[in-house]
Design an enzyme around this catalytic site. Structure first.
Site, PDB file in Angstrom:
ATOM      1  CD  GLU A 180      -2.524  -2.023   0.907  1.00  0.00           C
ATOM      2  OE1 GLU A 180      -1.501  -2.706   1.173  1.00  0.00           O
ATOM      3  OE2 GLU A 180      -3.630  -2.531   0.705  1.00  0.00           O
ATOM      4  CE1 TYR A 182       0.077   3.801   5.165  1.00  0.00           C
ATOM      5  CE2 TYR A 182      -0.584   1.573   4.607  1.00  0.00           C
ATOM      6  CZ  TYR A 182      -0.921   2.873   4.956  1.00  0.00           C
ATOM      7  OH  TYR A 182      -2.238   3.226   5.095  1.00  0.00           O
ATOM      8  NE  ARG A 230      -2.610  -5.269   2.901  1.00  0.00           N
ATOM      9  CZ  ARG A 230      -3.850  -5.654   2.592  1.00  0.00           C
ATOM     10  NH1 ARG A 230      -4.347  -6.750   3.113  1.00  0.00           N
ATOM     11  NH2 ARG A 230      -4.582  -4.935   1.779  1.00  0.00           N
ATOM     12  CG  HIS A 268      -2.944   4.239   0.800  1.00  0.00           C
ATOM     13  ND1 HIS A 268      -4.031   3.418   0.603  1.00  0.00           N
ATOM     14  CD2 HIS A 268      -2.440   3.884   1.999  1.00  0.00           C
ATOM     15  CE1 HIS A 268      -4.177   2.617   1.635  1.00  0.00           C
ATOM     16  NE2 HIS A 268      -3.216   2.869   2.500  1.00  0.00           N
ATOM     17  CD  GLN A 355     -22.018   6.606   0.368  1.00  0.00           C
ATOM     18  OE1 GLN A 355     -22.441   5.809  -0.446  1.00  0.00           O
ATOM     19  NE2 GLN A 355     -22.787   7.539   0.887  1.00  0.00           N
TER      20      GLN A 355
HETATM   21 FE1  SF4 Z   1     -17.428   0.507   4.201  1.00  0.00          FE
HETATM   22 FE2  SF4 Z   1     -19.726  -0.490   5.085  1.00  0.00          FE
HETATM   23 FE3  SF4 Z   1     -19.619   0.673   2.678  1.00  0.00          FE
HETATM   24 FE4  SF4 Z   1     -18.478  -1.721   3.133  1.00  0.00          FE
HETATM   25  S1  SF4 Z   1     -20.665  -1.221   3.192  1.00  0.00           S
HETATM   26  S2  SF4 Z   1     -17.578  -0.017   2.056  1.00  0.00           S
HETATM   27  S3  SF4 Z   1     -17.728  -1.442   5.212  1.00  0.00           S
HETATM   28  S4  SF4 Z   1     -19.277   1.676   4.651  1.00  0.00           S
END
Ligand code: SF4
Ligand code: NAP
Length: 684
Positions: A180, A182, A230, A268, A355
């Site tokens: 990612e 880092y 990872r 990222h 979201q």
């Molecule tokens: Fe994130 Fe929940 Fe949307 Fe999955 S459903 S991407 S865990 S907010």
């Protein structure tokens, strides 16, 4: 219509069993009870006052939900490597007690747990950041201090010390975060490493840092400690590793003492989406399979694996030995248990919207989940019944109403859910039509929950004030949603004008030349819907359009992006002069804008609308009149709340609670609607 009469809502288990998924697996010194790992995810829980209690409740619920192994969010081995000033570091014995609460809770619930050691390097959002070189990241305005050779050696020691502390805190092992973008990635890639000492230059030198980290860690913790690494299966940045270099690292890590390779995808700063909804499920399978073919230790697949069917299929095809699910465990803590018990239809599926998880983190908030607003708040909203069972009426079976009704039922209340339409879902039925958006899974989940509940679902039933007033309810909840706003533009009634809800529902099909009024979330959704090229949505089309070489041959695994062709000529408009798409989520907005730009969708800002007539849409821009000669004008100009029932009830002296868009239409989305519903249900 009562629920029992509606056969369309009956739920069948999607698949009875997943034989490979629930086969135990020996990993290094330990046996995992199944092949489902809860992957590492930042939550920011470490920043809240009651951090260890909240984290213990969060992880223990996932352990009870059947994850064989849990990997914590990243903890830095030293102060410089913290992601942000108040992020977690495990760098001193005085921090062990908080971790012990977490490991005890997870072990008591039957799972193993590893601490992820993450040194952020040049991604750190504080002024003490360091890097392999002093090259700043394009996503961070701060310039890193280039570690001296002696400082590199100290940092390696700190990884080993962090692992030893993790063992002292009760962790079964550690995952060394090497992907990612880092710090470890910053050493391995030419893009970020211009050192001239033994940690820079040749590939052998650039791989030295991760290998010495692993060797020092193994030497410190001994053979009984699980060490996961990872690895960046695909960097997706210019100057990143190619497939052959990645495989060389994988083999060397195995030889250095790693027990399991977890696969990360994309730095990222990559300009390719890696986990958002527009990424097809299991899009990165080939990169994982390449690593599996190179080593004998177990390899774990990640990213956009959100159903047990898909996980089982990846194991069946030999892509990986086990799967890592991170966001799916935010969405449903009992993912693994439900799959094991043949109840996959009841899984609350992660829809990859980002979201409430990533977008919250970007706003320095504790992560949660759109489809499961309890996530990361388990101790604040404990499972269990309310003190007194009440009779609750919920009007509207959209996102807010469904969330409220199901949560209230779980809390022991008697719930009647009224819905004027013949089906549940409200605006979710529109959102599910947008390419890549997986709200159909959310609806399937709610259907399953309703089918098992005693919620009295009255479909095709417009609740009246009289009925609610005479129903003997202790509480009335109005989740009546929103209505599309029609702006006051001359010609708004012209046949060329279509509302977004008519278009997304498929009731009206726009012609080849389209103007979209409104460049908010729904305007972009409609643009995506109308511009999706034929054959879109497949893994091959996704990789080609975003310029990813499926064989990973080029540096970073990149190739020239393929031009996409929209089947329509589309122009989006807004009156504001600010950059369009400002309200889109931070983790997805850039990708949506890039995708639409690639398809040739224009966005005009600072316009005013003059009229709509047979010729098209007349606008004024930069003081000049323009005609957009379009076949249709789709209105995506926001929404107004639907509240007539509230006023009618108030006139009868009945107080009703408004939630979701009915409470506040501005900026309403499924996330806020579901959170409103859940929180109100806990107040009864
Ligand atoms: Fe994130 Fe929940 Fe949307 Fe999955 S459903 S991407 S865990 S907010
Ligand atoms: P929105 O994001 O507020 O956008 C409304 C758009 O309509 C704006 O572009 C606004 O721009 C325009 N508008 C408002 N009033 C107007 C009027 N009277 N005449 C002409 N244009 C007008 O609302 P939305 O698109 O309906 O979305 C609702 C919510 O869901 C938002 O919070 C949104 O962020 C969210 N959502 C998010 C996503 C996502 O993140 N992918 C997807 C869908 C929805 P001007 O005022 O400048 O013209």
């Amino acid at each position: 219509m009562a629920f029992a009469a509606d056969s369309s809502l009956s739920v069948k288990p999607l698949m009875p069993s997943y034989p490979r998924l629930f086969q135990p697996l020996q990993v290094g010194p330990l046996t995992l009870r199944n092949r489902i790992v809860m992957g590492s995810m930042h939550t920011r829980l470490e920043t809240v006052a009651d951090a260890s209690a909240r984290a213990a409740a969060f992880y223990a619920e996932r352990a009870r939900g059947g994850a064989a192994l849990i990997i914590t969010g990243g903890y830095s081995p030293d102060a410089a490597g913290r992601l942000e000033a108040d992020a977690g570091a495990l760098d001193h014995p005085d921090k062990l007690a908080g971790h012990r609460a977490v490991t005890d809770a997870v072990h008591a619930a039957g799972s193993l747990i590893c601490l992820q050691i993450l040194h952020a390097g040049r991604y750190a959002r504080h002024d003490g950041l360091v890097g392999a070189s002093d090259i700043p990241a394009p996503i961070n305005r701060r310039k890193p201090h280039a570690l001296s050779t002696a400082e590199v050696e100290q940092t390696i020691e700190r990884y080993a010390e962090c692992a030893a502390l993790a063992r002292a805190a009760g962790y079964d092992g550690v995952e060394i975060m090497g992907s990612e973008g880092y710090l470890i990635s910053q050493f391995t890639a030419l893009r970020t490493n211009n050192r001239s000492d033994r940690y820079g230059g040749s590939l052998e030198n650039r791989l030295r840092f991760p290998l010495e980290v692993v060797r020092a860690t193994r030497a410190r913790v001994g053979p009984d400690c699980l060490i996961l690494f990872r690895i960046s299966a695909l960097d997706l940045v210019e100057g990143g590793a190619n497939a052959e270099e990645t495989l060389q690292l994988a083999r060397a890590l195995e030889a250095a003492g790693v027990d399991l390779l977890d696969t990360g995808i994309g730095w990222h700063e990559a300009r390719v989406p890696t986990i958002a909804y527009m990424v097809p499920r299991a899009a990165w399978r080939d990169a994982t399979a390449r690593i599996k073919s190179a080593v004998a230790i177990p390899v774990m697949a990640t990213n956009r694996i959100n159903t047990p069917e898909l996980a089982e299929e990846l194991l069946r095809q030999g892509v990986a030995d086990l799967v890592s699910l991170a966001r799916p465990f935010l969405a449903d803590a009992a993912f693994a248990l439900k799959a094991e018990q043949g109840r996959a239809g009841e899984i609350n599926t992660c829809i990859a919207c980002n979201q409430a998880c990533l977008d919250f983190l970007f706003r320095d908030k504790v992560a949660s989940c759109l489809v499961n607003p309890r996530a990361c708040q388990e101790s604040l909203y404990p499972a269990g019944k309310a003190q007194r069972a009440k009779r609750i009426a919920v009007v509207g079976a959209g996102a807010a109403g469904l969330s409220c009704a199901i949560t209230a039922f779980e809390r022991g209340h008697a719930v009647t859910l009224y819905e004027a339409q013949d089906d549940i879902g409200g605006q979710l039925n529109l959102a599910k039509e947008v390419p890549g958006k997986e709200f159909a899974e959310t609806l399937r989940y709610f259907r399953a929950r309703l089918a098992q509940s005693s919620v009295l679902l009255k479909l095709g039933h417009r609740a009246s004030a009289d009925q609610l007033a005479g129903g003997g309810y202790d509480a009335v909840v109005l989740a009546c949603g929103v209505a599309a706003r029609l702006p006051d533009i001359p010609g708004i009634g012209h046949p060329k004008v279509l509302r977004y809800d008519e278009v997304l529902a498929g009731a009206k099909v726009p012609g080849e030349r389209v103007a979209i009024i409104g460049a908010g979330g729904i305007g972009f959704d409609v643009a995506e819907y109308l511009s999706e090229p034929a054959g879109g949505g497949t893994i091959a089309a996704f990789l080609a359009s975003w310029g990813v070489d499926p064989r990973g041959m080029g540096a970073g695994g990149l190739a020239a992006p393929m031009q996409e062709k929209s089947p329509r000529s589309i122009v989006m408009l807004q009156r504001k002069s600010t950059p369009p798409g400002k309200t889109l989520g931070a983790s997805t907005g850039w990708a949506i804008r890039m995708e639409l730009a690639r398809r040739g969708i224009a966005v005009l800002s600072g316009v005013s609308y003059q009229r709509i007539d047979d010729a098209g849409l007349h606008i004024l821009r930069e003081g000049k009149s323009e005609l957009l000669a379009v076949d249709h004008v789709v209105i995506c100009a926001g929404q107004d709340p639907v509240r007539a029932l509230h006023a009618e009830l108030a006139a009868r002296g009945i107080a009703a609670a408004l939630i979701g868009g009915a409470e506040r239409a501005e900026e309403i989305d499924a996330r806020r609607a579901m959170e409103d519903g859940m929180k109100l249900a806990y107040s009864f």
